[in-house]
Design a protein around this motif. Structure first.
Motif, PDB file in Angstrom:
ATOM      1  N   GLY A 104       8.279  24.593   7.614  1.00  0.00           N
ATOM      2  CA  GLY A 104       8.470  25.325   6.377  1.00  0.00           C
ATOM      3  C   GLY A 104       9.148  24.564   5.262  1.00  0.00           C
ATOM      4  N   SER A 105       9.387  23.284   5.438  1.00  0.00           N
ATOM      5  CA  SER A 105      10.016  22.506   4.380  1.00  0.00           C
ATOM      6  C   SER A 105       9.104  22.452   3.161  1.00  0.00           C
ATOM      7  N   THR A 106       9.708  22.419   1.988  1.00  0.00           N
ATOM      8  CA  THR A 106       8.952  22.490   0.741  1.00  0.00           C
ATOM      9  C   THR A 106       9.367  21.396  -0.213  1.00  0.00           C
ATOM     10  N   ASP A 117       9.189  18.290 -10.473  1.00  0.00           N
ATOM     11  CA  ASP A 117      10.258  18.688 -11.386  1.00  0.00           C
ATOM     12  C   ASP A 117       9.768  19.666 -12.454  1.00  0.00           C
ATOM     13  N   SER A 118       8.526  19.534 -12.850  1.00  0.00           N
ATOM     14  CA  SER A 118       8.002  20.356 -13.921  1.00  0.00           C
ATOM     15  C   SER A 118       7.881  21.837 -13.552  1.00  0.00           C
ATOM     16  N   VAL A 119       7.867  22.145 -12.265  1.00  0.00           N
ATOM     17  CA  VAL A 119       7.703  23.529 -11.832  1.00  0.00           C
ATOM     18  C   VAL A 119       8.884  24.042 -11.031  1.00  0.00           C
ATOM     19  N   LYS A 120       9.825  23.190 -10.741  1.00  0.00           N
ATOM     20  CA  LYS A 120      10.974  23.576  -9.923  1.00  0.00           C
ATOM     21  C   LYS A 120      11.732  24.729 -10.570  1.00  0.00           C
ATOM     22  N   GLY A 121      12.022  25.737  -9.785  1.00  0.00           N
ATOM     23  CA  GLY A 121      12.706  26.916 -10.284  1.00  0.00           C
ATOM     24  C   GLY A 121      11.791  27.991 -10.805  1.00  0.00           C
ATOM     25  N   ARG A 122      10.530  27.671 -11.019  1.00  0.00           N
ATOM     26  CA  ARG A 122       9.562  28.640 -11.519  1.00  0.00           C
ATOM     27  C   ARG A 122       8.493  28.977 -10.487  1.00  0.00           C
ATOM     28  N   PHE A 123       8.110  27.995  -9.691  1.00  0.00           N
ATOM     29  CA  PHE A 123       7.059  28.181  -8.695  1.00  0.00           C
ATOM     30  C   PHE A 123       7.667  28.230  -7.305  1.00  0.00           C
ATOM     31  N   THR A 124       7.044  28.988  -6.432  1.00  0.00           N
ATOM     32  CA  THR A 124       7.463  29.075  -5.047  1.00  0.00           C
ATOM     33  C   THR A 124       6.252  28.987  -4.140  1.00  0.00           C
ATOM     34  N   ILE A 125       6.288  28.051  -3.216  1.00  0.00           N
ATOM     35  CA  ILE A 125       5.217  27.915  -2.244  1.00  0.00           C
ATOM     36  C   ILE A 125       5.639  28.599  -0.953  1.00  0.00           C
ATOM     37  N   SER A 126       4.705  29.238  -0.310  1.00  0.00           N
ATOM     38  CA  SER A 126       4.983  29.917   0.949  1.00  0.00           C
ATOM     39  C   SER A 126       3.731  29.907   1.804  1.00  0.00           C
ATOM     40  N   ARG A 127       3.887  30.330   3.026  1.00  0.00           N
ATOM     41  CA  ARG A 127       2.749  30.327   3.946  1.00  0.00           C
ATOM     42  C   ARG A 127       2.775  31.555   4.833  1.00  0.00           C
ATOM     43  N   ASP A 128       1.609  31.883   5.337  1.00  0.00           N
ATOM     44  CA  ASP A 128       1.450  32.907   6.349  1.00  0.00           C
ATOM     45  C   ASP A 128       0.554  32.291   7.409  1.00  0.00           C
ATOM     46  N   ASN A 129       1.176  31.748   8.433  1.00  0.00           N
ATOM     47  CA  ASN A 129       0.407  31.039   9.447  1.00  0.00           C
ATOM     48  C   ASN A 129      -0.565  31.953  10.189  1.00  0.00           C
ATOM     49  N   ALA A 130      -0.193  33.215  10.346  1.00  0.00           N
ATOM     50  CA  ALA A 130      -1.074  34.149  11.031  1.00  0.00           C
ATOM     51  C   ALA A 130      -2.380  34.338  10.272  1.00  0.00           C
ATOM     52  N   LYS A 131      -2.311  34.269   8.951  1.00  0.00           N
ATOM     53  CA  LYS A 131      -3.498  34.401   8.116  1.00  0.00           C
ATOM     54  C   LYS A 131      -4.081  33.059   7.725  1.00  0.00           C
ATOM     55  N   ASN A 132      -3.426  31.976   8.151  1.00  0.00           N
ATOM     56  CA  ASN A 132      -3.853  30.627   7.798  1.00  0.00           C
ATOM     57  C   ASN A 132      -3.995  30.475   6.279  1.00  0.00           C
ATOM     58  N   THR A 133      -3.003  30.981   5.585  1.00  0.00           N
ATOM     59  CA  THR A 133      -3.042  31.033   4.132  1.00  0.00           C
ATOM     60  C   THR A 133      -1.731  30.524   3.547  1.00  0.00           C
ATOM     61  N   VAL A 134      -1.846  29.792   2.463  1.00  0.00           N
ATOM     62  CA  VAL A 134      -0.699  29.306   1.715  1.00  0.00           C
ATOM     63  C   VAL A 134      -0.762  29.893   0.317  1.00  0.00           C
ATOM     64  N   TYR A 135       0.399  30.221  -0.230  1.00  0.00           N
ATOM     65  CA  TYR A 135       0.487  30.864  -1.523  1.00  0.00           C
ATOM     66  C   TYR A 135       1.306  30.015  -2.488  1.00  0.00           C
ATOM     67  N   LEU A 136       1.024  30.194  -3.753  1.00  0.00           N
ATOM     68  CA  LEU A 136       1.842  29.608  -4.800  1.00  0.00           C
ATOM     69  C   LEU A 136       2.154  30.697  -5.807  1.00  0.00           C
ATOM     70  N   GLN A 137       3.388  31.182  -5.769  1.00  0.00           N
ATOM     71  CA  GLN A 137       3.845  32.171  -6.732  1.00  0.00           C
ATOM     72  C   GLN A 137       4.317  31.436  -7.973  1.00  0.00           C
ATOM     73  N   MET A 138       3.722  31.742  -9.106  1.00  0.00           N
ATOM     74  CA  MET A 138       4.021  31.063 -10.351  1.00  0.00           C
ATOM     75  C   MET A 138       4.620  32.060 -11.321  1.00  0.00           C
ATOM     76  N   ASN A 139       5.873  31.842 -11.663  1.00  0.00           N
ATOM     77  CA  ASN A 139       6.583  32.695 -12.606  1.00  0.00           C
ATOM     78  C   ASN A 139       6.945  31.903 -13.852  1.00  0.00           C
ATOM     79  N   GLY A 140       7.220  32.610 -14.911  1.00  0.00           N
ATOM     80  CA  GLY A 140       7.602  31.952 -16.156  1.00  0.00           C
ATOM     81  C   GLY A 140       6.583  30.935 -16.616  1.00  0.00           C
TER      82      GLY A 140
END
Length: 125
Positions: free
Chosen positions: A56-58, A62-85
């Protein structure tokens, strides 16, 4: 065959949010790291974020730090990128990518073994 399919792109106003999804098939996210890249018009493809599907290390550019969040759902074999601001300069085609040697320290296109087809994010009034 390894396949990566992005979704979730669209048109959003500055300051808005989007969540991108990358559905992986042909392999399990328990093994390879998955990264998001983006390519703006007239610019080079650049790394945005990576996640290790094992621990789970991420990593974030620098251009997106603090605004974007990467996450995963291994059960669904899916990775997400939440983009705010979101900012106009975030406008780009966003690609998910994976590879045996791809990771936080190697978040560059030469280390990518497989690319998705991309999803367009447009940040504009």
């Amino acid at each position: 065959q390894v396949q990566l399919v992005e979704s979730g792109g669209g048109l959003v106003q500055p300051g808005g949010s989007l969540r991108l999804s990358c559905a992986a098939s042909g392999f399990t996210l328990d093994y390879w790291r998955l990264c998001w890249f983006r390519q703006a018009p007239g610019k080079e493809r650049e790394g945005v974020s990576c996640i290790s599907s094992s621990d789970g290390s991420t990593y974030y550019a620098d251009s997106v730090k603090g605004r974007f969040t990467i996450s995963r759902d291994n059960a669904k074999n899916t990775v997400y990128l939440q983009m705010n601001g979101l900012k106009p300069e975030d406008t780009a085609v966003y690609y998910c990518a994976t590879g045996r040697f791809l990771g936080a320290a190697t978040m560059y296109p030469p280390f990518v073994d497989y690319w998705g087809n991309g999803t367009l994010v447009t940040v504009s009034l």
